[in-house]
Design an enzyme around this catalytic site. Structure first.
Site, PDB file in Angstrom:
ATOM      1  N   TYR A 124      26.601 -12.936 -14.630  1.00  0.00           N
ATOM      2  CA  TYR A 124      27.598 -11.331 -14.344  1.00  0.00           C
ATOM      3  C   TYR A 124      28.935 -11.817 -15.264  1.00  0.00           C
ATOM      4  O   TYR A 124      29.680 -13.099 -14.465  1.00  0.00           O
ATOM      5  CB  TYR A 124      27.827 -11.125 -12.871  1.00  0.00           C
ATOM      6  CG  TYR A 124      27.098  -9.923 -12.813  1.00  0.00           C
ATOM      7  CD1 TYR A 124      26.908  -8.887 -13.468  1.00  0.00           C
ATOM      8  CD2 TYR A 124      25.224 -10.102 -12.636  1.00  0.00           C
ATOM      9  CE1 TYR A 124      26.580  -7.694 -13.478  1.00  0.00           C
ATOM     10  CE2 TYR A 124      25.026  -8.260 -12.128  1.00  0.00           C
ATOM     11  CZ  TYR A 124      25.263  -7.754 -12.556  1.00  0.00           C
ATOM     12  OH  TYR A 124      25.296  -6.133 -12.207  1.00  0.00           O
TER      13      TYR A 124
ATOM     14  N   GLU B 154      32.136  -9.711 -14.598  1.00  0.00           N
ATOM     15  CA  GLU B 154      33.373  -9.281 -14.279  1.00  0.00           C
ATOM     16  C   GLU B 154      34.655  -9.492 -14.116  1.00  0.00           C
ATOM     17  O   GLU B 154      34.751 -10.548 -13.635  1.00  0.00           O
ATOM     18  CB  GLU B 154      33.337  -8.298 -12.269  1.00  0.00           C
ATOM     19  CG  GLU B 154      32.356  -6.784 -12.646  1.00  0.00           C
ATOM     20  CD  GLU B 154      30.580  -8.399 -12.125  1.00  0.00           C
ATOM     21  OE1 GLU B 154      30.362  -9.076 -12.131  1.00  0.00           O
ATOM     22  OE2 GLU B 154      29.972  -7.387 -11.079  1.00  0.00           O
TER      23      GLU B 154
ATOM     24  N   ASP C 253      39.638   7.098 -33.609  1.00  0.00           N
ATOM     25  CA  ASP C 253      38.207   6.363 -33.474  1.00  0.00           C
ATOM     26  C   ASP C 253      37.949   6.104 -34.930  1.00  0.00           C
ATOM     27  O   ASP C 253      37.363   7.020 -35.598  1.00  0.00           O
ATOM     28  CB  ASP C 253      37.195   7.779 -32.765  1.00  0.00           C
ATOM     29  CG  ASP C 253      36.418   7.007 -32.523  1.00  0.00           C
ATOM     30  OD1 ASP C 253      35.839   6.303 -33.053  1.00  0.00           O
ATOM     31  OD2 ASP C 253      35.655   8.363 -31.667  1.00  0.00           O
TER      32      ASP C 253
ATOM     33  N   THR D 201      33.278   1.558 -32.335  1.00  0.00           N
ATOM     34  CA  THR D 201      32.122   0.967 -31.742  1.00  0.00           C
ATOM     35  C   THR D 201      32.023   0.125 -33.444  1.00  0.00           C
ATOM     36  O   THR D 201      32.677  -0.421 -34.304  1.00  0.00           O
ATOM     37  CB  THR D 201      30.597   1.896 -31.927  1.00  0.00           C
ATOM     38  OG1 THR D 201      30.799   2.846 -33.789  1.00  0.00           O
ATOM     39  CG2 THR D 201      30.752   3.266 -31.125  1.00  0.00           C
TER      40      THR D 201
ATOM     41  N   LYS E  90      28.378  -0.064 -36.816  1.00  0.00           N
ATOM     42  CA  LYS E  90      28.035   0.911 -37.536  1.00  0.00           C
ATOM     43  C   LYS E  90      28.086  -0.068 -38.996  1.00  0.00           C
ATOM     44  O   LYS E  90      27.952  -1.041 -39.131  1.00  0.00           O
ATOM     45  CB  LYS E  90      28.561   2.291 -37.715  1.00  0.00           C
ATOM     46  CG  LYS E  90      28.159   2.862 -36.606  1.00  0.00           C
ATOM     47  CD  LYS E  90      28.687   4.700 -36.351  1.00  0.00           C
ATOM     48  CE  LYS E  90      28.585   5.614 -35.173  1.00  0.00           C
ATOM     49  NZ  LYS E  90      29.046   5.552 -34.220  1.00  0.00           N
TER      50      LYS E  90
ATOM     51  N   ARG F 237      24.818  -2.552 -30.401  1.00  0.00           N
ATOM     52  CA  ARG F 237      25.344  -1.459 -30.380  1.00  0.00           C
ATOM     53  C   ARG F 237      26.770  -1.659 -29.438  1.00  0.00           C
ATOM     54  O   ARG F 237      26.439  -2.511 -28.231  1.00  0.00           O
ATOM     55  CB  ARG F 237      24.472  -0.767 -30.202  1.00  0.00           C
ATOM     56  CG  ARG F 237      24.478  -0.603 -30.719  1.00  0.00           C
ATOM     57  CD  ARG F 237      22.751  -0.325 -30.275  1.00  0.00           C
ATOM     58  NE  ARG F 237      22.991   2.072 -30.042  1.00  0.00           N
ATOM     59  CZ  ARG F 237      22.894   2.307 -31.447  1.00  0.00           C
ATOM     60  NH1 ARG F 237      22.182   1.486 -32.627  1.00  0.00           N
ATOM     61  NH2 ARG F 237      23.270   3.725 -31.661  1.00  0.00           N
TER      62      ARG F 237
HETATM   63  N1  DSN Z   1      26.132   8.854 -33.350  1.00  0.00           N
HETATM   64  C1  DSN Z   1      27.103   8.721 -33.767  1.00  0.00           C
HETATM   65  C2  DSN Z   1      26.853   9.204 -35.374  1.00  0.00           C
HETATM   66  O1  DSN Z   1      25.565   9.497 -36.098  1.00  0.00           O
HETATM   67  O2  DSN Z   1      27.535   9.117 -36.217  1.00  0.00           O
HETATM   68  C3  DSN Z   1      27.955   9.406 -33.562  1.00  0.00           C
HETATM   69  O3  DSN Z   1      28.677   9.072 -31.748  1.00  0.00           O
END
Ligand code: DSN
Length: 438
Positions: free
Chosen positions: A49, A51, A194, A220, A223, A229
């Site tokens: 933990y 925080e 984003d 994120t 990707k 993730r």
């Molecule tokens: N789920 C993502 C995508 O496939 O583009 C977006 O959050």
């Protein structure tokens, strides 16, 4: 993979591993994290933990966690050329909500690209809290599928939004961040980019960065960036010039505003992914993603497919299936899945049937991670063509959908062409092994 404790779960993990090895993963938001990223993710860091932030924790024992988080922050700052980074958001949606909390009050006006035109749920869609708490004014793409900047400018002048979101989930073209920045500045709005889909392309130098035009960048990490993730929120120099307190506001809204303890194993895995993304081979990887996607697009076009905007500049493309009939996205997704090609049904701009989309979205980040190149893209375009050709005679209508989908599902399973393509997919996957030794 060990399975002495919980055989049931480990059998399922192994089945998923086998699926990943033997299917062509073409969902453009998915990728294969490296064994080093997986190792950090599955480490003892999950036990801790912490925080707070490095040097300012609520619990003891954070000597090494502080170093890990600090490394992740420093690597992200350098790689993206930004002033401040928070690496704690659990994923993309919580990151975007932290931005709302830092910048807006309920009822404030915000603008994002309409979901069915390629935008994201958290950019103001009505079923997301972002569309419920805020006055959401969506902008759109024009008839050619490109961002309609004239509409955006007009709407921004009229509605004076607090935030303009850019960065999309189903947009196959370069994003003109400069133009977005000028429009946001002209109405005093914050521009939030984003870049979840294209973070790896930006780091790889194959897509322009928003770091001079946006005030805040969210992304994120799983990707095109090929990490675990997770997510990050970054504040640019421009952001700090607009509001010197932005970094503090962002940090406070992530913790304690929205989250508790950060997932330290994820933070370490993000740091590893950022290290990997700083290597010269990552630039080559990013370039190859785009090259592959463009070859795929050209080959599909040669076979008569219609693509939204007529092609792609990035990692994804949107196939408009309306020439095969309205609402055929589901049939295409399911038939391709049976053949071992994983894509997702997707709305196309001005989709005649938004609940039963008429498009599919596919991309090349994961195929490129496996080492596939132009030659394989040509082969895959041919497979996609042969499979989709098989769905053309299946009727779809909203009124008789249950009956028609059932008929389609029972017949398509027996389709000989699809069975043949499935074999070819397995052969192709074998030539590009994944997670060897696992
Ligand atoms: N789920 C993502 C995508 O496939 O583009 C977006 O959050």
């Amino acid at each position: 993979m060990p399975h002495k404790v919980d055989k049931e779960i480990f059998d399922l993990i192994n089945k998923e591993l086998e699926r990943q090895k033997t299917f062509l993963e073409m969902i453009p938001s998915e990728n294969f994290a490296s064994p080093a990223v997986l190792e950090a993710l599955g480490s003892v860091l999950t036990n801790k933990y912490s925080e707070g932030y490095p040097g300012k924790r609520y619990y003891g024992g954070n000597e090494f966690i502080d170093k890990i988080e600090q490394l992740a922050i420093e690597r992200a700052k350098k790689l993206f050329g930004v002033e401040h980074v928070n690496v704690q958001p659990y994923s993309g949606s919580p990151a975007n909500f932290a931005v709302y909390m830092a910048l807006c009050k309920p009822g404030d006006t915000i603008m994002g690209l309409e979901l069915s035109h390629g935008g994201h749920l958290t950019h103001g869609w009505k079923t997301s809290v972002s569309g419920m708490l805020f006055n959401s004014i969506p902008y759109h793409v024009n008839k050619d599928g490109y961002i309609d900047f004239e509409e955006l400018e007009e709407l921004a002048k009229k509605h004076k939004p607090k935030i303009i979101w850019c960065g999309f989930t189903a947009y196959p073209r370069i994003i003109d961040f400069k133009r977005f920045g000028e429009i946001a500045d002209s109405v005093g709005a914050y521009l939030v980019a984003d870049i979840s889909h294209i973070a790896g392309l930006i780091v790889g130098g194959i897509h322009p960065s928003p770091n001079k035009d946006a005030h805040i960048i969210t992304t994120t990490t799983h990707k095109t960036l090929r990490g675990p993730r997770g997510a990050m929120i970054m504040v640019t120099k421009k952001g700090i010039e607009k509001d010197p307190d932005l970094p503090t506001k962002i940090d406070k809204t992530v913790f304690p505003g929205l989250q508790g303890g950060p997932h330290d194993n994820t933070t370490a895995a993000i740091a590893v992914a950022l290290y990997e993304a700083s290597l010269p081979e990552f630039k080559e990887y990013a370039r190859q993603i785009v090259k592959n996607c463009q070859v795929l697009a050209e080959e599909l076009k040669k076979k008569g497919f219609k693509l939204v905007t007529g092609g792609t500049d990035n990692h994804l493309l949107l196939i408009d299936l309306t020439p095969f009939g309205v609402g055929k996205g589901l049939y295409a997704q399911e038939a391709l899945d049976l053949a071992g090609i994983v894509v997702n049904k997707n709305t196309i701009p001005n989709d005649p049937s938004p609940f039963y989309p008429s498009g599919i979205r596919c991309g090349t980040p994961a195929l490129t991670t496996r080492g596939m190149k132009e030659k394989e893209m040509k082969q895959i375009a041919d497979m996609i063509y042969r499979v989709i050709y098989e769905i053309k005679d299946y009727e779809f209508s909203k009124d008789k959908k249950d009956e028609l989908i059932q008929k389609f599902r029972s017949e398509i399973k027996q389709n000989k062409t699809i069975k043949q393509v499935r074999k070819e997919v397995i052969d192709l996957c074998k030539k590009f092994p994944l997670y060897e030794g696992m």
